[in-house]
Write an enzyme that holds these catalytic residues in place. Structure first.
Site, PDB file in Angstrom:
ATOM      1  N   ASN A  10      -0.011  -9.438  -4.529  1.00 52.81           N
ATOM      2  CA  ASN A  10       0.342  -8.654  -5.805  1.00 52.81           C
ATOM      3  C   ASN A  10      -0.113  -7.299  -5.538  1.00 52.81           C
ATOM      4  O   ASN A  10      -1.382  -7.090  -5.509  1.00 52.81           O
ATOM      5  CB  ASN A  10      -0.489  -9.417  -6.862  1.00 52.81           C
ATOM      6  N   LYS A  12      -0.129  -4.847  -7.359  1.00 49.58           N
ATOM      7  CA  LYS A  12      -0.444  -4.360  -8.709  1.00 49.58           C
ATOM      8  C   LYS A  12       0.031  -2.773  -8.658  1.00 49.58           C
ATOM      9  O   LYS A  12       1.287  -2.471  -8.018  1.00 49.58           O
ATOM     10  CB  LYS A  12      -2.019  -4.403  -8.637  1.00 49.58           C
ATOM     11  N   HIS A  96       0.027 -12.436 -15.975  1.00 52.77           N
ATOM     12  CA  HIS A  96      -1.222 -12.228 -15.101  1.00 52.77           C
ATOM     13  C   HIS A  96      -2.361 -11.609 -15.976  1.00 52.77           C
ATOM     14  O   HIS A  96      -2.410 -11.143 -17.104  1.00 52.77           O
ATOM     15  CB  HIS A  96      -1.042 -10.784 -14.172  1.00 52.77           C
ATOM     16  N   GLU A  98      -4.316  -9.284 -16.064  1.00 53.41           N
ATOM     17  CA  GLU A  98      -4.422  -7.796 -16.419  1.00 53.41           C
ATOM     18  C   GLU A  98      -3.625  -7.544 -17.462  1.00 53.41           C
ATOM     19  O   GLU A  98      -3.641  -6.767 -18.289  1.00 53.41           O
ATOM     20  CB  GLU A  98      -4.235  -6.962 -15.146  1.00 53.41           C
ATOM     21  N   GLU A 168      -6.230 -17.913 -11.570  1.00 53.73           N
ATOM     22  CA  GLU A 168      -6.746 -16.800 -11.095  1.00 53.73           C
ATOM     23  C   GLU A 168      -7.941 -16.656 -12.269  1.00 53.73           C
ATOM     24  O   GLU A 168      -7.672 -16.083 -13.128  1.00 53.73           O
ATOM     25  CB  GLU A 168      -6.098 -15.563 -11.446  1.00 53.73           C
ATOM     26  N   GLY A 174     -10.830  -9.081  -8.290  1.00 53.80           N
ATOM     27  CA  GLY A 174     -11.200  -7.817  -8.005  1.00 53.80           C
ATOM     28  C   GLY A 174     -13.048  -7.659  -8.033  1.00 53.80           C
ATOM     29  O   GLY A 174     -13.339  -6.338  -8.183  1.00 53.80           O
ATOM     30  N   SER A 214     -10.236 -12.487  -5.539  1.00 52.07           N
ATOM     31  CA  SER A 214     -11.082 -12.293  -4.124  1.00 52.07           C
ATOM     32  C   SER A 214     -10.925 -13.012  -3.284  1.00 52.07           C
ATOM     33  O   SER A 214     -11.881 -13.400  -2.279  1.00 52.07           O
ATOM     34  CB  SER A 214     -12.641 -12.286  -4.396  1.00 52.07           C
TER      35      SER A 214
HETATM   36  P1  13P Z   1      -8.065  -9.719  -6.046  1.00 53.65           P
HETATM   37  O1  13P Z   1      -7.647 -10.347  -4.727  1.00 53.65           O
HETATM   38  O2  13P Z   1      -8.242  -8.250  -5.634  1.00 53.65           O
HETATM   39  O3  13P Z   1      -9.430 -10.387  -6.536  1.00 53.65           O
HETATM   40  O4  13P Z   1      -6.995  -9.707  -7.311  1.00 53.65           O
HETATM   41  C1  13P Z   1      -6.378 -11.092  -7.421  1.00 53.65           C
HETATM   42  C2  13P Z   1      -5.207 -10.908  -8.232  1.00 53.65           C
HETATM   43  O5  13P Z   1      -5.363 -10.507  -9.358  1.00 53.65           O
HETATM   44  C3  13P Z   1      -4.007 -11.340  -7.730  1.00 53.65           C
HETATM   45  O6  13P Z   1      -2.792 -11.307  -8.658  1.00 53.65           O
END
Ligand code: 13P
Length: 254
Positions: A10, A12, A96, A98, A168, A174, A214
């Site tokens: 992803n 982002k 997601h 976010e 997740e 992150g 992560s």
């Molecule tokens: P990270 O791998 O940066 O923690 O992000 C995970 C994520 O949100 C994938 O959609």
């Protein structure tokens, strides 16, 4: 039943078209020996066609990061499932954390997006996961159950073939704080058990459940070797071929 592992990146809100072209090319060159594992790249909307051009003659799949549920109309700034499909994408990420956190996504809108994507022939990566507060209050299972049940509401067993669930935990995204393999496995097994109750044991056994939060080359082996972890949805580590490809290789050797 042996499920094929699926590693998705992803991206982002990273990579303009030139950076996207470079990253996709590097991943393509370094994954020519990957024969079993499914690989999916999810760049920003603007880079979908650029990335598609790079990977179209490979077994790497392409995904978008969101979709709107209407087919067309006066919805400034939104994109329909057909538009996404016409860019060459076969997948879309829905729900997601976010989007839930910053853009008001609810289980109801997640469900509408999921249905619209499936009707257009896209496969869906449906994201669920609890916050730190929710985990510390001991309600992880309830939160994830509500998200899975709400997100899948009204889908048929046949449509479930085109669903991947990504677990997740928000506190692991992150942050560098990865869930332990045991913590992740526990929730994955719970989700599979729930899907068995909602559908049947065949649907549950075939469903692929990815872990996200992560994931890095040095923790991929231990996560991916858990019985109910069928892949990873990778954020930060997917932005460089040097860190994304080793995660794919971890999956490939299992
Ligand atoms: P990270 O791998 O940066 O923690 O992000 C995970 C994520 O949100 C994938 O959609």
């Amino acid at each position: 039943m042996k499920r094929i592992k699926v590693i998705a990146g992803n991206w982002k809100m990273h990579n303009d078209n030139s950076a996207a072209q470079q990253l996709a090319s590097q991943i393509k060159i370094r994954t020519t020996d990957i024969k079993k594992t499914d690989i999916i790249l999810c760049p920003p909307f603007t880079a979908l066609t650029v990335v598609h051009d790079v990977i179209k003659d490979t077994r790497i799949g392409l995904g978008a990061q969101n979709v709107y549920w209407e087919k067309s109309g006066a919805f400034t700034g939104e994109l329909s499932a057909d538009m996404i499909k016409s860019s060459g994408a076969a997948y879309v990420i829905v729900g997601h954390s976010e989007r839930r956190q910053y853009f008001g996504e609810t289980d109801e809108t997640v469900n509408k997006r999921t249905k619209a994507a499936l009707e257009a022939g896209l496969k869906v990566i449906l994201c669920v996961g609890e916050s730190l507060d929710q985990r510390e209050s001991g309600i992880t299972a309830n939160v994830v159950e509500a998200q899975v049940t709400g997100g899948l509401s009204g889908l048929t067993s046949e449509q479930m073939e085109d669903i991947i669930i990504a677990y997740e935990p928000v506190w692991a995204i992150g942050t560098g704080k990865v869930a332990t393999p045991e913590q992740a496995q526990e929730v994955h097994a719970h989700i599979r058990g729930l899907v068995e109750k909602l559908y049947n044991s065949d649907v549950a056994a075939a469903l692929r459940i990815q872990y996200g939060g992560s994931v890095k080359p040095d923790n991929a082996d231990s996560l991916l070797s858990q019985p109910d972890i069928d892949g990873a949805l990778v954020g930060g580590a997917c932005l460089k071929a040097e860190t994304f490809v080793p995660i794919i290789q971890s999956a490939e050797k299992l």
